[in-house]
Design a protein around this motif. Sequence first.
Motif, PDB file in Angstrom:
ATOM      1  N   ASN A  53       7.199 -12.057   2.227  1.00  0.00           N
ATOM      2  CA  ASN A  53       8.221 -11.356   3.016  1.00  0.00           C
ATOM      3  C   ASN A  53       8.023  -9.851   2.959  1.00  0.00           C
ATOM      4  OD1 ASN A  53       9.531 -13.751   3.686  1.00  0.00           O
ATOM      5  ND2 ASN A  53      11.034 -13.584   2.044  1.00  0.00           N
ATOM      6  N   ASP A  54       7.874  -9.334   1.753  1.00  0.00           N
ATOM      7  CA  ASP A  54       7.788  -7.885   1.573  1.00  0.00           C
ATOM      8  C   ASP A  54       6.503  -7.329   2.177  1.00  0.00           C
ATOM      9  OD1 ASP A  54       8.861  -5.484   0.801  1.00  0.00           O
ATOM     10  OD2 ASP A  54       8.983  -5.967  -1.332  1.00  0.00           O
ATOM     11  N   TYR A  55       5.394  -8.021   1.956  1.00  0.00           N
ATOM     12  CA  TYR A  55       4.117  -7.531   2.493  1.00  0.00           C
ATOM     13  C   TYR A  55       4.116  -7.528   4.016  1.00  0.00           C
ATOM     14  CZ  TYR A  55      -0.720  -7.283   3.923  1.00  0.00           C
ATOM     15  OH  TYR A  55      -1.886  -6.916   4.563  1.00  0.00           O
ATOM     16  N   ILE A  56       4.525  -8.644   4.620  1.00  0.00           N
ATOM     17  CA  ILE A  56       4.493  -8.740   6.078  1.00  0.00           C
ATOM     18  C   ILE A  56       5.445  -7.730   6.702  1.00  0.00           C
ATOM     19  CG2 ILE A  56       5.006 -10.221   8.061  1.00  0.00           C
ATOM     20  CD1 ILE A  56       4.193 -12.625   6.229  1.00  0.00           C
ATOM     21  N   ALA A  57       6.684  -7.712   6.233  1.00  0.00           N
ATOM     22  CA  ALA A  57       7.677  -6.806   6.812  1.00  0.00           C
ATOM     23  C   ALA A  57       7.272  -5.349   6.624  1.00  0.00           C
ATOM     24  CB  ALA A  57       9.044  -7.066   6.189  1.00  0.00           C
ATOM     25  N   SER A  58       6.818  -4.992   5.437  1.00  0.00           N
ATOM     26  CA  SER A  58       6.430  -3.605   5.182  1.00  0.00           C
ATOM     27  C   SER A  58       5.236  -3.198   6.035  1.00  0.00           C
ATOM     28  CB  SER A  58       6.131  -3.404   3.699  1.00  0.00           C
ATOM     29  OG  SER A  58       7.276  -3.643   2.914  1.00  0.00           O
ATOM     30  N   SER A  59       4.275  -4.099   6.189  1.00  0.00           N
ATOM     31  CA  SER A  59       3.110  -3.804   7.031  1.00  0.00           C
ATOM     32  C   SER A  59       3.525  -3.549   8.474  1.00  0.00           C
ATOM     33  CB  SER A  59       2.112  -4.970   6.967  1.00  0.00           C
ATOM     34  OG  SER A  59       1.606  -5.152   5.666  1.00  0.00           O
ATOM     35  N   LEU A  60       4.431  -4.367   8.984  1.00  0.00           N
ATOM     36  CA  LEU A  60       4.881  -4.196  10.359  1.00  0.00           C
ATOM     37  C   LEU A  60       5.764  -2.966  10.499  1.00  0.00           C
ATOM     38  CD1 LEU A  60       5.584  -7.910  11.329  1.00  0.00           C
ATOM     39  CD2 LEU A  60       3.560  -6.518  11.825  1.00  0.00           C
ATOM     40  N   GLY A  61       6.541  -2.649   9.455  1.00  0.00           N
ATOM     41  CA  GLY A  61       7.334  -1.428   9.488  1.00  0.00           C
ATOM     42  C   GLY A  61       6.459  -0.199   9.598  1.00  0.00           C
ATOM     43  N   ILE A  62       5.388  -0.173   8.842  1.00  0.00           N
ATOM     44  CA  ILE A  62       4.442   0.940   8.917  1.00  0.00           C
ATOM     45  C   ILE A  62       3.815   1.002  10.300  1.00  0.00           C
ATOM     46  CG2 ILE A  62       2.225   1.769   8.055  1.00  0.00           C
ATOM     47  CD1 ILE A  62       3.078   0.695   5.281  1.00  0.00           C
ATOM     48  N   ALA A  63       3.500  -0.160  10.876  1.00  0.00           N
ATOM     49  CA  ALA A  63       2.885  -0.196  12.201  1.00  0.00           C
ATOM     50  C   ALA A  63       3.800   0.376  13.274  1.00  0.00           C
ATOM     51  CB  ALA A  63       2.495  -1.634  12.559  1.00  0.00           C
ATOM     52  N   THR A  64       5.117   0.255  13.100  1.00  0.00           N
ATOM     53  CA  THR A  64       6.061   0.812  14.080  1.00  0.00           C
ATOM     54  C   THR A  64       6.279   2.305  13.894  1.00  0.00           C
ATOM     55  OG1 THR A  64       8.064   0.461  12.744  1.00  0.00           O
ATOM     56  CG2 THR A  64       7.318  -1.380  14.116  1.00  0.00           C
ATOM     57  N   GLY A  65       5.863   2.843  12.758  1.00  0.00           N
ATOM     58  CA  GLY A  65       6.128   4.241  12.449  1.00  0.00           C
ATOM     59  C   GLY A  65       7.367   4.440  11.616  1.00  0.00           C
ATOM     60  N   LEU A  66       7.962   3.349  11.135  1.00  0.00           N
ATOM     61  CA  LEU A  66       9.108   3.474  10.244  1.00  0.00           C
ATOM     62  C   LEU A  66       8.633   4.036   8.900  1.00  0.00           C
ATOM     63  CD1 LEU A  66      12.110   2.546  10.707  1.00  0.00           C
ATOM     64  CD2 LEU A  66      11.595   0.623   9.212  1.00  0.00           C
ATOM     65  N   PRO A  67       9.434   4.876   8.224  1.00  0.00           N
ATOM     66  CA  PRO A  67       8.989   5.481   6.959  1.00  0.00           C
ATOM     67  C   PRO A  67       9.032   4.497   5.784  1.00  0.00           C
ATOM     68  CG  PRO A  67      11.214   6.207   7.453  1.00  0.00           C
ATOM     69  CD  PRO A  67      10.748   5.437   8.665  1.00  0.00           C
ATOM     70  N   VAL A  68       8.110   3.559   5.790  1.00  0.00           N
ATOM     71  CA  VAL A  68       7.981   2.567   4.720  1.00  0.00           C
ATOM     72  C   VAL A  68       6.917   3.050   3.739  1.00  0.00           C
ATOM     73  CG1 VAL A  68       7.345   0.184   4.172  1.00  0.00           C
ATOM     74  CG2 VAL A  68       8.651   0.677   6.246  1.00  0.00           C
ATOM     75  N   PRO A  69       7.204   3.102   2.443  1.00  0.00           N
ATOM     76  CA  PRO A  69       6.188   3.527   1.479  1.00  0.00           C
ATOM     77  C   PRO A  69       4.944   2.638   1.558  1.00  0.00           C
ATOM     78  CG  PRO A  69       8.341   3.515   0.443  1.00  0.00           C
ATOM     79  CD  PRO A  69       8.519   2.866   1.790  1.00  0.00           C
ATOM     80  N   PRO A  70       3.759   3.229   1.466  1.00  0.00           N
ATOM     81  CA  PRO A  70       2.525   2.447   1.528  1.00  0.00           C
ATOM     82  C   PRO A  70       2.472   1.402   0.426  1.00  0.00           C
ATOM     83  CG  PRO A  70       2.071   4.796   1.734  1.00  0.00           C
ATOM     84  CD  PRO A  70       3.502   4.675   1.345  1.00  0.00           C
ATOM     85  N   GLY A  71       1.925   0.228   0.766  1.00  0.00           N
ATOM     86  CA  GLY A  71       1.814  -0.836  -0.226  1.00  0.00           C
ATOM     87  C   GLY A  71       0.747  -1.833   0.166  1.00  0.00           C
ATOM     88  N   THR A  72       0.439  -2.755  -0.747  1.00  0.00           N
ATOM     89  CA  THR A  72      -0.578  -3.758  -0.480  1.00  0.00           C
ATOM     90  C   THR A  72      -0.421  -4.918  -1.446  1.00  0.00           C
ATOM     91  OG1 THR A  72      -2.957  -4.079  -0.127  1.00  0.00           O
ATOM     92  CG2 THR A  72      -2.299  -2.804  -2.072  1.00  0.00           C
ATOM     93  N   LEU A  73      -1.114  -6.013  -1.160  1.00  0.00           N
ATOM     94  CA  LEU A  73      -1.165  -7.123  -2.103  1.00  0.00           C
ATOM     95  C   LEU A  73      -2.146  -6.770  -3.214  1.00  0.00           C
ATOM     96  CD1 LEU A  73      -1.364 -10.250   0.258  1.00  0.00           C
ATOM     97  CD2 LEU A  73       0.655  -9.353  -0.929  1.00  0.00           C
ATOM     98  N   VAL A  74      -1.787  -7.073  -4.450  1.00  0.00           N
ATOM     99  CA  VAL A  74      -2.672  -6.827  -5.579  1.00  0.00           C
ATOM    100  C   VAL A  74      -2.797  -8.112  -6.395  1.00  0.00           C
ATOM    101  CG1 VAL A  74      -2.213  -4.360  -5.730  1.00  0.00           C
ATOM    102  CG2 VAL A  74      -0.745  -5.935  -6.960  1.00  0.00           C
ATOM    103  N   GLY A  75      -4.031  -8.465  -6.733  1.00  0.00           N
ATOM    104  CA  GLY A  75      -4.250  -9.620  -7.582  1.00  0.00           C
ATOM    105  C   GLY A  75      -3.803  -9.322  -9.001  1.00  0.00           C
ATOM    106  N   VAL A  76      -3.231 -10.314  -9.656  1.00  0.00           N
ATOM    107  CA  VAL A  76      -2.737 -10.131 -11.017  1.00  0.00           C
ATOM    108  C   VAL A  76      -3.504 -11.033 -11.978  1.00  0.00           C
ATOM    109  CG1 VAL A  76      -0.445  -9.412 -10.283  1.00  0.00           C
ATOM    110  CG2 VAL A  76      -0.892 -11.832 -10.649  1.00  0.00           C
ATOM    111  N   TYR A  77      -3.529 -10.608 -13.222  1.00  0.00           N
ATOM    112  CA  TYR A  77      -4.232 -11.368 -14.248  1.00  0.00           C
ATOM    113  C   TYR A  77      -3.628 -12.766 -14.359  1.00  0.00           C
ATOM    114  CZ  TYR A  77      -6.205 -12.623 -18.781  1.00  0.00           C
ATOM    115  OH  TYR A  77      -6.872 -13.265 -19.798  1.00  0.00           O
ATOM    116  N   GLY A  78      -4.478 -13.779 -14.354  1.00  0.00           N
ATOM    117  CA  GLY A  78      -4.008 -15.155 -14.422  1.00  0.00           C
ATOM    118  C   GLY A  78      -3.873 -15.814 -13.065  1.00  0.00           C
ATOM    119  N   GLY A  79      -4.078 -15.034 -11.976  1.00  0.00           N
ATOM    120  CA  GLY A  79      -4.031 -15.599 -10.635  1.00  0.00           C
ATOM    121  C   GLY A  79      -2.790 -15.192  -9.869  1.00  0.00           C
TER     122      GLY A  79
END
Length: 260
Positions: A53-79
């Motif tokens: 939810n957070d990744y998709i919505a935030s990515s689309l918010g950035i695409a519209t020009g809404l002031p969403v802080p930059p973010g991304t998916l990050v792999g974590v230890y253990g999977g």
Amino acid sequence: MAAGGRSQKHGVGYFDVDLWGARIDDSSGGVSHLRLNAYARKNTPERPFAVANDYIASSLGIATGLPVPPGTLVGVYGGGYNYASLAFGDRGDRPPPIILPKFCEERPWEACGIIAFDQWIHNTDRHDGNIGYLPDFAVAVFDHDLSLLNESRDSTAALALLGQSQDTPVKYHCLPTHLKDVSHFSEWFERIASVTRREIRRAVATTHSAELLTADLRDALIAFLEHRQTRIGSFIERTRDQYQKVDSWTLDIKEVDSGS
């Protein structure tokens, strides 16, 4: 111009950057290695789709020009994956909850954008704690884990939710009752409509590749977003009774809502 003659800035403001011990890579034209403060969201048994939810919505918010802080998916230890976004604040301090009437008075452009965007992603959890506001400097919009698939516990429930809510407006948003100027909505309708199908599908497909969504849920979520994308004007029109401080209702739904 802001009060006192200071011009307002529309960026996403300060982020917590630690220059202590930073190493400069001279081979890269003065590029420095920095330590950045970020927030990481993970899935929980109660919210198994929070990261998607957070990744998709935030990515689309950035695409519209809404002031969403930059973010991304990050792999974590253990999977698995978390969603990590840069921490917004003044020198590392998270801003206090905003005063909603003051925000709508001083930042009607951003307020209209937040409302329109939340209607698109069916975000029912916007409040004064997930809008960052540094007066005369910047706005940040974050925490979208309760948009889209909300708190669905499994794929079956999530698919049912998408079907039930695809034409449902967000009825109790925190901003409309304080907003006086709706003239900026038309720009945000155009901005959201301009997000391409390729970008929508890329954002959703990324979460499927990370095994955060099933293929069926991926396809349903893409269809959900494409369906709501051109219906935002009608969603706002259906919640018009909440805009009690608006003297002149200027929306022309026939022009902005080509999908209805």
